[in-house]
Design a protein around this motif. Structure first.
Motif, PDB file in Angstrom:
ATOM      1  N   GLY A  71      16.427   9.557  -7.460  1.00 57.51           N
ATOM      2  CA  GLY A  71      16.239  10.793  -7.040  1.00 57.51           C
ATOM      3  C   GLY A  71      15.285  11.634  -7.704  1.00 57.51           C
ATOM      4  N   ARG A  72      14.347  12.400  -7.169  1.00 59.51           N
ATOM      5  CA  ARG A  72      13.893  13.390  -7.950  1.00 59.51           C
ATOM      6  C   ARG A  72      14.743  14.599  -8.302  1.00 59.51           C
ATOM      7  NH1 ARG A  72       8.591  13.914  -8.208  1.00 59.51           N
ATOM      8  NH2 ARG A  72       8.155  12.707  -6.538  1.00 59.51           N
ATOM      9  N   ALA A  73      15.375  15.121  -7.660  1.00 62.70           N
ATOM     10  CA  ALA A  73      16.310  16.323  -8.169  1.00 62.70           C
ATOM     11  C   ALA A  73      17.473  15.926  -8.871  1.00 62.70           C
ATOM     12  CB  ALA A  73      16.632  17.261  -7.138  1.00 62.70           C
ATOM     13  N   SER A  74      18.098  14.787  -8.200  1.00 58.09           N
ATOM     14  CA  SER A  74      19.460  14.411  -8.897  1.00 58.09           C
ATOM     15  C   SER A  74      19.289  13.332  -9.834  1.00 58.09           C
ATOM     16  CB  SER A  74      20.308  13.786  -7.558  1.00 58.09           C
ATOM     17  OG  SER A  74      19.824  12.541  -7.109  1.00 58.09           O
ATOM     18  N   GLY A  75      18.240  12.307  -9.834  1.00 58.75           N
ATOM     19  CA  GLY A  75      18.436  11.372 -10.573  1.00 58.75           C
ATOM     20  C   GLY A  75      19.006  10.127 -10.367  1.00 58.75           C
ATOM     21  N   ALA A  76      20.028  10.404  -9.016  1.00 61.65           N
ATOM     22  CA  ALA A  76      20.599   9.277  -8.623  1.00 61.65           C
ATOM     23  C   ALA A  76      19.951   7.934  -8.111  1.00 61.65           C
ATOM     24  CB  ALA A  76      21.389   9.806  -7.317  1.00 61.65           C
ATOM     25  N   ASN A  77      20.514   6.959  -8.285  1.00 62.31           N
ATOM     26  CA  ASN A  77      19.909   5.814  -7.864  1.00 62.31           C
ATOM     27  C   ASN A  77      20.121   5.336  -6.498  1.00 62.31           C
ATOM     28  OD1 ASN A  77      18.614   5.028 -10.575  1.00 62.31           O
ATOM     29  ND2 ASN A  77      20.664   4.401 -11.465  1.00 62.31           N
ATOM     30  N   LEU A  78      19.127   4.850  -5.809  1.00 65.58           N
ATOM     31  CA  LEU A  78      19.218   4.369  -4.325  1.00 65.58           C
ATOM     32  C   LEU A  78      19.090   2.679  -4.245  1.00 65.58           C
ATOM     33  CD1 LEU A  78      18.904   5.261  -1.494  1.00 65.58           C
ATOM     34  CD2 LEU A  78      16.526   5.023  -1.895  1.00 65.58           C
ATOM     35  N   GLU A  79      19.787   2.240  -3.539  1.00 64.91           N
ATOM     36  CA  GLU A  79      19.345   1.051  -2.836  1.00 64.91           C
ATOM     37  C   GLU A  79      19.961   1.277  -1.330  1.00 64.91           C
ATOM     38  OE1 GLU A  79      20.561  -3.516  -3.089  1.00 64.91           O
ATOM     39  OE2 GLU A  79      20.592  -2.611  -4.935  1.00 64.91           O
ATOM     40  N   GLN A  80      18.750   1.351  -0.645  1.00 69.81           N
ATOM     41  CA  GLN A  80      19.139   1.298   0.745  1.00 69.81           C
ATOM     42  C   GLN A  80      18.491   0.249   1.555  1.00 69.81           C
ATOM     43  OE1 GLN A  80      20.540   4.469   2.018  1.00 69.81           O
ATOM     44  NE2 GLN A  80      20.366   3.181   4.287  1.00 69.81           N
ATOM     45  N   TRP A  81      19.352  -0.314   2.644  1.00 74.09           N
ATOM     46  CA  TRP A  81      18.724  -1.092   3.521  1.00 74.09           C
ATOM     47  C   TRP A  81      17.868  -0.419   4.674  1.00 74.09           C
ATOM     48  CZ3 TRP A  81      18.310  -6.409   2.946  1.00 74.09           C
ATOM     49  CH2 TRP A  81      19.248  -6.798   1.786  1.00 74.09           C
ATOM     50  N   SER A  82      16.868  -0.962   5.067  1.00 77.93           N
ATOM     51  CA  SER A  82      16.429  -0.655   6.429  1.00 77.93           C
ATOM     52  C   SER A  82      15.849  -1.606   7.433  1.00 77.93           C
ATOM     53  CB  SER A  82      14.985   0.111   6.001  1.00 77.93           C
ATOM     54  OG  SER A  82      14.190  -0.648   5.510  1.00 77.93           O
ATOM     55  N   ALA A  83      15.503  -1.287   8.840  1.00 80.70           N
ATOM     56  CA  ALA A  83      15.143  -2.184   9.658  1.00 80.70           C
ATOM     57  C   ALA A  83      13.844  -1.271  10.458  1.00 80.70           C
ATOM     58  CB  ALA A  83      16.061  -2.765  10.349  1.00 80.70           C
ATOM     59  N   ALA A 135       0.759  -1.013  -0.064  1.00 78.23           N
ATOM     60  CA  ALA A 135      -0.006   0.009   0.031  1.00 78.23           C
ATOM     61  C   ALA A 135       1.046   1.138  -0.156  1.00 78.23           C
ATOM     62  CB  ALA A 135      -1.048  -0.003   1.161  1.00 78.23           C
ATOM     63  N   TRP A 136       2.065   1.406   0.857  1.00 73.34           N
ATOM     64  CA  TRP A 136       2.911   2.382   0.819  1.00 73.34           C
ATOM     65  C   TRP A 136       3.504   2.700  -0.444  1.00 73.34           C
ATOM     66  CZ3 TRP A 136       8.323   2.377   3.455  1.00 73.34           C
ATOM     67  CH2 TRP A 136       8.827   3.811   3.710  1.00 73.34           C
ATOM     68  N   ASN A 137       3.946   1.411  -1.057  1.00 72.79           N
ATOM     69  CA  ASN A 137       4.366   1.507  -2.506  1.00 72.79           C
ATOM     70  C   ASN A 137       3.577   2.344  -3.632  1.00 72.79           C
ATOM     71  OD1 ASN A 137       7.028   0.521  -2.028  1.00 72.79           O
ATOM     72  ND2 ASN A 137       6.404  -1.789  -2.549  1.00 72.79           N
ATOM     73  N   ARG A 138       2.183   1.945  -3.177  1.00 70.40           N
ATOM     74  CA  ARG A 138       1.174   2.695  -4.142  1.00 70.40           C
ATOM     75  C   ARG A 138       0.749   3.948  -3.713  1.00 70.40           C
ATOM     76  NH1 ARG A 138      -1.147  -2.011  -2.810  1.00 70.40           N
ATOM     77  NH2 ARG A 138      -2.945  -1.033  -1.592  1.00 70.40           N
ATOM     78  N   HIS A 139       1.366   4.303  -2.483  1.00 73.66           N
ATOM     79  CA  HIS A 139       1.064   5.754  -1.928  1.00 73.66           C
ATOM     80  C   HIS A 139      -0.375   5.889  -1.411  1.00 73.66           C
ATOM     81  CE1 HIS A 139       4.727   7.298  -3.639  1.00 73.66           C
ATOM     82  NE2 HIS A 139       4.305   6.734  -4.979  1.00 73.66           N
ATOM     83  N   ARG A 199      11.814  10.347  -7.669  1.00 77.95           N
ATOM     84  CA  ARG A 199      10.782  10.321  -8.925  1.00 77.95           C
ATOM     85  C   ARG A 199      10.106   8.935  -8.999  1.00 77.95           C
ATOM     86  NH1 ARG A 199      14.693  11.310 -12.862  1.00 77.95           N
ATOM     87  NH2 ARG A 199      14.891  13.370 -12.265  1.00 77.95           N
ATOM     88  N   LYS A 200      10.765   7.965  -8.781  1.00 83.27           N
ATOM     89  CA  LYS A 200       9.955   6.732  -8.473  1.00 83.27           C
ATOM     90  C   LYS A 200      10.913   5.675  -7.512  1.00 83.27           C
ATOM     91  CE  LYS A 200      12.565   4.645 -12.568  1.00 83.27           C
ATOM     92  NZ  LYS A 200      12.460   3.994 -13.924  1.00 83.27           N
ATOM     93  N   TRP A 201      10.091   5.099  -6.717  1.00 81.22           N
ATOM     94  CA  TRP A 201      10.595   4.033  -5.584  1.00 81.22           C
ATOM     95  C   TRP A 201       9.866   2.983  -5.267  1.00 81.22           C
ATOM     96  CZ3 TRP A 201       8.689   3.319  -0.965  1.00 81.22           C
ATOM     97  CH2 TRP A 201       7.350   3.922  -0.811  1.00 81.22           C
ATOM     98  N   ARG A 202      10.529   2.128  -4.454  1.00 81.79           N
ATOM     99  CA  ARG A 202       9.812   1.174  -3.978  1.00 81.79           C
ATOM    100  C   ARG A 202      10.335   0.270  -2.759  1.00 81.79           C
ATOM    101  NH1 ARG A 202      12.830  -1.359  -7.815  1.00 81.79           N
ATOM    102  NH2 ARG A 202      13.229  -3.668  -7.494  1.00 81.79           N
ATOM    103  N   ARG A 221      14.583  -3.613   1.522  1.00 86.27           N
ATOM    104  CA  ARG A 221      15.296  -2.373   0.647  1.00 86.27           C
ATOM    105  C   ARG A 221      14.553  -1.562  -0.071  1.00 86.27           C
ATOM    106  NH1 ARG A 221      19.026  -6.228  -2.960  1.00 86.27           N
ATOM    107  NH2 ARG A 221      16.854  -7.155  -3.183  1.00 86.27           N
ATOM    108  N   HIS A 222      15.237  -0.400  -0.065  1.00 85.79           N
ATOM    109  CA  HIS A 222      14.303   0.546  -0.918  1.00 85.79           C
ATOM    110  C   HIS A 222      15.205   0.881  -2.131  1.00 85.79           C
ATOM    111  CE1 HIS A 222      11.982   1.985   2.893  1.00 85.79           C
ATOM    112  NE2 HIS A 222      13.151   1.305   3.334  1.00 85.79           N
ATOM    113  N   PHE A 223      14.537   0.999  -3.046  1.00 82.65           N
ATOM    114  CA  PHE A 223      15.029   1.545  -4.475  1.00 82.65           C
ATOM    115  C   PHE A 223      14.381   2.604  -4.799  1.00 82.65           C
ATOM    116  CE2 PHE A 223      14.980  -3.147  -3.918  1.00 82.65           C
ATOM    117  CZ  PHE A 223      16.132  -3.669  -4.215  1.00 82.65           C
ATOM    118  N   GLY A 224      15.353   3.434  -5.530  1.00 80.11           N
ATOM    119  CA  GLY A 224      14.520   4.898  -5.983  1.00 80.11           C
ATOM    120  C   GLY A 224      15.457   5.381  -7.022  1.00 80.11           C
TER     121      GLY A 224
END
Length: 154
Positions: free
Chosen positions: A104-116, A24-28, A77-80, A99-102
């Motif tokens: 960046g809206r401003a930078s266009g940089a790709n993200l792969e971030q772990w979380s707990a 649901a969060w992925n779908r906003h 810009r997009k993420w999940r 894991r978060h994948f995204g």
């Protein structure tokens, strides 16, 4: 959450509910988030070098809970987020690693971030979330072990 910790039915229900909430969060879809949250929910974000988005240290109430998720989503810009594991810590606590994948809206940089995220429940609703953004899977394993053994108490 009333079933015994470790029961197969409880684990299956918890896993299904967690995955549905994250999807649901992925779908906003904040309607689902509001339904899961206690009216006095607290969100605490562990700040550090691994946090790629400027979030506040804490958010309060259902509106704050949703605002934390919306602020995260607004940076991309997009993420999940993909749930990796759901670990029962106690009768009223569970930990979700992912894991978060995204992009960046401003930078266009790709993200792969772990979380707990350590969730504390009250009367069947989320009362508290302690969120940790981590550099890698090894850091997630250390955090999970620490929380499961009660050494790190947020």
């Amino acid at each position: 959450m009333r079933l015994p910790v470790g029961s197969r039915v409880r684990r299956a229900a918890l896993e299904r509910t967690v995955r549905a909430g994250y999807e649901a969060w992925n779908r906003h879809d904040m309607t689902v988030a509001r339904a899961y949250a206690d009216s006095d929910v607290e969100v605490h974000v562990a700040q550090g070098a691994d946090l790629p988005v400027g979030l506040d240290d804490a958010y309060y109430g259902v509106d704050g809970y949703c605002r934390a998720m919306e602020e995260w989503a607004a940076a991309w810009r997009k993420w999940r987020v993909e749930v990796e594991k759901v670990v029962e810590v106690a009768q009223d606590r569970f930990l979700v690693t992912g894991r978060h994948f995204g992009e960046g809206r401003a930078s266009g940089a790709n993200l792969e971030q772990w979380s707990a995220a350590l969730y504390t429940m009250r009367r069947g609703k989320i009362a508290r979330v302690d969120m940790f953004f981590l550099a890698d899977e090894e850091s997630v394993s250390e955090t999970v072990t620490s929380l499961a053994e009660g050494r790190a108490r947020p």
